[in-house]
Design a protein around this motif. Structure first.
Motif, PDB file in Angstrom:
ATOM      1  N   ALA A  58      50.435  51.461  44.577  1.00 50.32           N
ATOM      2  CA  ALA A  58      49.627  50.315  44.136  1.00 50.32           C
ATOM      3  C   ALA A  58      48.139  50.639  44.105  1.00 50.32           C
ATOM      4  O   ALA A  58      47.412  50.156  43.238  1.00 50.32           O
ATOM      5  N   ARG A  59      47.662  51.456  45.042  1.00 49.63           N
ATOM      6  CA  ARG A  59      46.232  51.791  45.047  1.00 49.63           C
ATOM      7  C   ARG A  59      45.859  52.622  43.816  1.00 49.63           C
ATOM      8  O   ARG A  59      44.763  52.467  43.269  1.00 49.63           O
ATOM      9  N   ALA A  60      46.760  53.494  43.395  1.00 47.01           N
ATOM     10  CA  ALA A  60      46.516  54.264  42.176  1.00 47.01           C
ATOM     11  C   ALA A  60      46.426  53.332  40.974  1.00 47.01           C
ATOM     12  O   ALA A  60      45.597  53.521  40.069  1.00 47.01           O
ATOM     13  N   GLU A  61      47.279  52.300  40.954  1.00 43.92           N
ATOM     14  CA  GLU A  61      47.246  51.293  39.887  1.00 43.92           C
ATOM     15  C   GLU A  61      45.886  50.590  39.884  1.00 43.92           C
ATOM     16  O   GLU A  61      45.298  50.341  38.823  1.00 43.92           O
ATOM     17  N   THR A  62      45.379  50.293  41.076  1.00 44.60           N
ATOM     18  CA  THR A  62      44.054  49.677  41.192  1.00 44.60           C
ATOM     19  C   THR A  62      42.972  50.593  40.640  1.00 44.60           C
ATOM     20  O   THR A  62      42.062  50.153  39.922  1.00 44.60           O
ATOM     21  N   GLN A  63      43.054  51.859  40.962  1.00 39.35           N
ATOM     22  CA  GLN A  63      42.047  52.818  40.501  1.00 39.35           C
ATOM     23  C   GLN A  63      42.033  52.920  38.978  1.00 39.35           C
ATOM     24  O   GLN A  63      40.966  53.034  38.358  1.00 39.35           O
ATOM     25  N   ILE A  64      43.205  52.867  38.363  1.00 35.62           N
ATOM     26  CA  ILE A  64      43.260  52.891  36.901  1.00 35.62           C
ATOM     27  C   ILE A  64      42.559  51.655  36.339  1.00 35.62           C
ATOM     28  O   ILE A  64      41.802  51.728  35.363  1.00 35.62           O
ATOM     29  N   GLY A  65      42.812  50.499  36.967  1.00 33.51           N
ATOM     30  CA  GLY A  65      42.128  49.279  36.538  1.00 33.51           C
ATOM     31  C   GLY A  65      40.621  49.405  36.639  1.00 33.51           C
ATOM     32  O   GLY A  65      39.884  48.997  35.724  1.00 33.51           O
ATOM     33  N   LEU A  66      40.148  49.997  37.724  1.00 29.82           N
ATOM     34  CA  LEU A  66      38.710  50.178  37.908  1.00 29.82           C
ATOM     35  C   LEU A  66      38.138  51.124  36.852  1.00 29.82           C
ATOM     36  O   LEU A  66      37.014  50.924  36.365  1.00 29.82           O
ATOM     37  N   MET A  67      38.898  52.142  36.491  1.00 30.20           N
ATOM     38  CA  MET A  67      38.437  53.083  35.467  1.00 30.20           C
ATOM     39  C   MET A  67      38.304  52.389  34.111  1.00 30.20           C
ATOM     40  O   MET A  67      37.342  52.629  33.370  1.00 30.20           O
ATOM     41  N   TYR A  68      39.263  51.520  33.779  1.00 24.70           N
ATOM     42  CA  TYR A  68      39.141  50.760  32.535  1.00 24.70           C
ATOM     43  C   TYR A  68      37.937  49.818  32.594  1.00 24.70           C
ATOM     44  O   TYR A  68      37.193  49.684  31.621  1.00 24.70           O
ATOM     45  N   GLN A  84      35.222  50.470  27.732  1.00 27.37           N
ATOM     46  CA  GLN A  84      35.505  49.408  28.692  1.00 27.37           C
ATOM     47  C   GLN A  84      36.598  48.521  28.107  1.00 27.37           C
ATOM     48  O   GLN A  84      36.536  48.148  26.933  1.00 27.37           O
ATOM     49  N   ASP A  85      37.597  48.219  28.906  1.00 27.40           N
ATOM     50  CA  ASP A  85      38.715  47.396  28.426  1.00 27.40           C
ATOM     51  C   ASP A  85      39.122  46.462  29.558  1.00 27.40           C
ATOM     52  O   ASP A  85      39.936  46.812  30.413  1.00 27.40           O
ATOM     53  N   ASN A  86      38.545  45.265  29.557  1.00 27.27           N
ATOM     54  CA  ASN A  86      38.816  44.302  30.626  1.00 27.27           C
ATOM     55  C   ASN A  86      40.258  43.816  30.621  1.00 27.27           C
ATOM     56  O   ASN A  86      40.821  43.521  31.678  1.00 27.27           O
ATOM     57  N   ALA A  99      45.258  43.771  33.647  1.00 29.47           N
ATOM     58  CA  ALA A  99      46.706  43.997  33.695  1.00 29.47           C
ATOM     59  C   ALA A  99      47.061  44.920  34.864  1.00 29.47           C
ATOM     60  O   ALA A  99      48.033  44.676  35.596  1.00 29.47           O
ATOM     61  N   HIS A 100      46.267  45.968  35.048  1.00 30.35           N
ATOM     62  CA  HIS A 100      46.521  46.898  36.156  1.00 30.35           C
ATOM     63  C   HIS A 100      46.221  46.242  37.502  1.00 30.35           C
ATOM     64  O   HIS A 100      46.948  46.463  38.477  1.00 30.35           O
ATOM     65  N   GLY A 119      34.486  34.055  37.011  1.00 25.65           N
ATOM     66  CA  GLY A 119      34.837  33.825  35.621  1.00 25.65           C
ATOM     67  C   GLY A 119      34.319  34.912  34.709  1.00 25.65           C
ATOM     68  O   GLY A 119      33.737  34.643  33.656  1.00 25.65           O
ATOM     69  N   ASN A 120      34.490  36.175  35.119  1.00 25.02           N
ATOM     70  CA  ASN A 120      34.009  37.284  34.299  1.00 25.02           C
ATOM     71  C   ASN A 120      35.025  38.415  34.294  1.00 25.02           C
ATOM     72  O   ASN A 120      36.117  38.289  34.845  1.00 25.02           O
ATOM     73  N   ASN A 121      34.638  39.521  33.627  1.00 24.78           N
ATOM     74  CA  ASN A 121      35.497  40.705  33.564  1.00 24.78           C
ATOM     75  C   ASN A 121      36.918  40.399  33.095  1.00 24.78           C
ATOM     76  O   ASN A 121      37.897  40.916  33.634  1.00 24.78           O
ATOM     77  N   GLY A 122      37.015  39.542  32.092  1.00 21.38           N
ATOM     78  CA  GLY A 122      38.313  39.258  31.500  1.00 21.38           C
ATOM     79  C   GLY A 122      39.084  38.126  32.138  1.00 21.38           C
ATOM     80  O   GLY A 122      40.252  37.911  31.812  1.00 21.38           O
ATOM     81  N   ALA A 123      38.451  37.383  33.044  1.00 20.86           N
ATOM     82  CA  ALA A 123      39.138  36.269  33.714  1.00 20.86           C
ATOM     83  C   ALA A 123      38.387  34.962  33.476  1.00 20.86           C
ATOM     84  O   ALA A 123      37.156  34.934  33.461  1.00 20.86           O
ATOM     85  N   GLN A 124      39.140  33.890  33.282  1.00 19.81           N
ATOM     86  CA  GLN A 124      38.548  32.561  33.210  1.00 19.81           C
ATOM     87  C   GLN A 124      38.280  32.075  34.639  1.00 19.81           C
ATOM     88  O   GLN A 124      39.059  32.360  35.548  1.00 19.81           O
ATOM     89  N   LYS A 125      37.191  31.343  34.827  1.00 22.94           N
ATOM     90  CA  LYS A 125      36.876  30.828  36.160  1.00 22.94           C
ATOM     91  C   LYS A 125      38.007  29.927  36.638  1.00 22.94           C
ATOM     92  O   LYS A 125      38.427  29.016  35.929  1.00 22.94           O
ATOM     93  N   ASP A 126      38.497  30.213  37.843  1.00 23.21           N
ATOM     94  CA  ASP A 126      39.637  29.463  38.391  1.00 23.21           C
ATOM     95  C   ASP A 126      39.516  29.518  39.912  1.00 23.21           C
ATOM     96  O   ASP A 126      39.940  30.485  40.543  1.00 23.21           O
TER      97      ASP A 126
END
Length: 249
Positions: A12-22, A30-32, A37-38, A61-68
Motif C-alpha cells: 500500500a505504501r508503494a501505491e501511495t508513492q505512485i500517487g504522490l509522483m503523479y 501532473q495528473d490529479n 485513484a492511487h 477541496g483541491n488536488n482533484g477532490a471536491q471539498k467534503d
C-alpha cells in the motif's frame, strides 16, 4: 517501476508513492485524477499516509477532490489510528506525518509536545524532511546562541540530497556570515532543482524560478524566473501562480 511492482504485490505504501509522483508531476505530467485513484486504493488497503493525504484533499477541496468535510473527518480518523500504530513501529514517514497532524491540528487537537516528539523520532530514524524540519525548529528555539544542533541535522538531511535541507543550510550559513559556505549549498540546491525541473517535477520548477528571481546559486534572471514559474503555475502550483503575479514585468 519498482513502486509499480511493489504495488501490484499489494504494498500500500508503494501505491501511495505512485500517487504522490503523479501529483508532483514526476512522471512527465501532473495528473490529479490518477493521483487520487492511487491514494484511494492505498487508503482502502490501510496506508495511513494515503488516508491522511485524502483527508487533506477533501478538507481543502483541491488536488482533484471536491471539498467534503465529512469525508475529511472520516479519513483523518482512520489515518490517526494507522499512523499511530506505524509510528510506534518506527515508521519514519508515519512519524513525520503524525507530527504534522499534531502541529497543525489536522484531525486531532493541536499538541506541540506530541508534534515535537514524533518529528524528533522521524529525524532520528533517518527521514530527510523530518531532519530538515527538526533542524529548523531547533534554530527557532535557540537562535544564533547554539546553532550547531541545527547545522548537524540539516547536514544529515543534505547527505540524502534533500533540496529543502540544502536551501535551509545555505540560509543558516548566510545568517552566520559564512557567505562562501552558503553559496556552495545554494549552488548544490540549484543543480538538483534544475535536473528535477527539466524532468517535469513541479515543485522543482517553482524552486528554480525562485532561485532565478532571488539570484541564489545562480545570477538573478527575471526572464528565466518567469519562465520556470509559469511552467509550475500552468500545472496548478498555487505558490508559483502567486510568485508569478508578484514578479515585476
Amino acid at each position: 517501476a519498482l513502486y509499480k511492482t511493489l504495488a501490484e504485490q499489494g504494498n500500500a505504501r508503494a501505491e501511495t508513492q505512485i500517487g504522490l509522483m503523479y501529483r508532483m508531476g514526476e512522471l512527465g505530467r501532473q495528473d490529479n485524477a490518477q493521483a487520487m485513484a492511487h491514494f484511494r486504493q492505498a487508503a482502502t488497503a490501510g496506508d495511513g499516509i494515503a488516508q491522511f493525504t485524502l483527508a487533506l484533499a477533501f478538507q481543502k477541496g483541491n488536488n482533484g477532490a471536491q471539498k467534503d468535510d465529512a469525508a475529511a473527518a472520516r479519513w483523518f480518523a482512520q489515518a490517526l489510528g494507522r499512523l499511530q500504530r506505524a509510528a510506534k513501529q518506527q515508521d519514519a514517514e508515519a512519524q513525520r506525518t503524525l507530527a504534522m497532524m499534531y502541529r497543525d491540528g489536522l484531525g486531532v487537537a493541536k499538541d506541540e509536545a506530541q508534534s515535537k516528539r514524533w518529528l524528533h523520532q522521524a529525524a532520528e530514524n533517518g527521514d530527510p524532511l523530518a531532519q530538515a524540519l527538526w533542524g529548523t525548529l531547533l534554530a527557532k528555539e535557540t537562535g544564533a546562541e547554539d546553532i550547531q544542533p541545527t547545522i548537524h541535522w540539516l547536514q544529515k538531511a543534505t547527505e540524502q540530497n534533500s533540496v529543502t535541507a540544502q536551501d535551509m543550510l545555505a540560509h543558516t550559513q548566510a545568517m552566520l556570515g559564512n557567505q562562501q559556505e552558503a553559496e556552495k549549498w545554494y549552488q548544490s540546491a540549484f543543480a538538483l532543482n534544475e535536473k528535477a525541473a527539466r524532468q517535469g517535477k513541479i515543485i522543482a520548477q517553482f524552486r528554480l524560478g525562485i532561485a532565478y528571481r532571488d539570484g541564489k546559486g545562480i545570477p538573478a534572471d527575471a526572464d528565466k524566473a518567469r519562465d520556470w514559474l509559469a511552467k509550475a503555475a500552468a500545472q496548478g502550483n498555487d505558490s508559483a501562480q502567486k510568485a508569478l503575479q508578484e514578479l515585476k514585468p
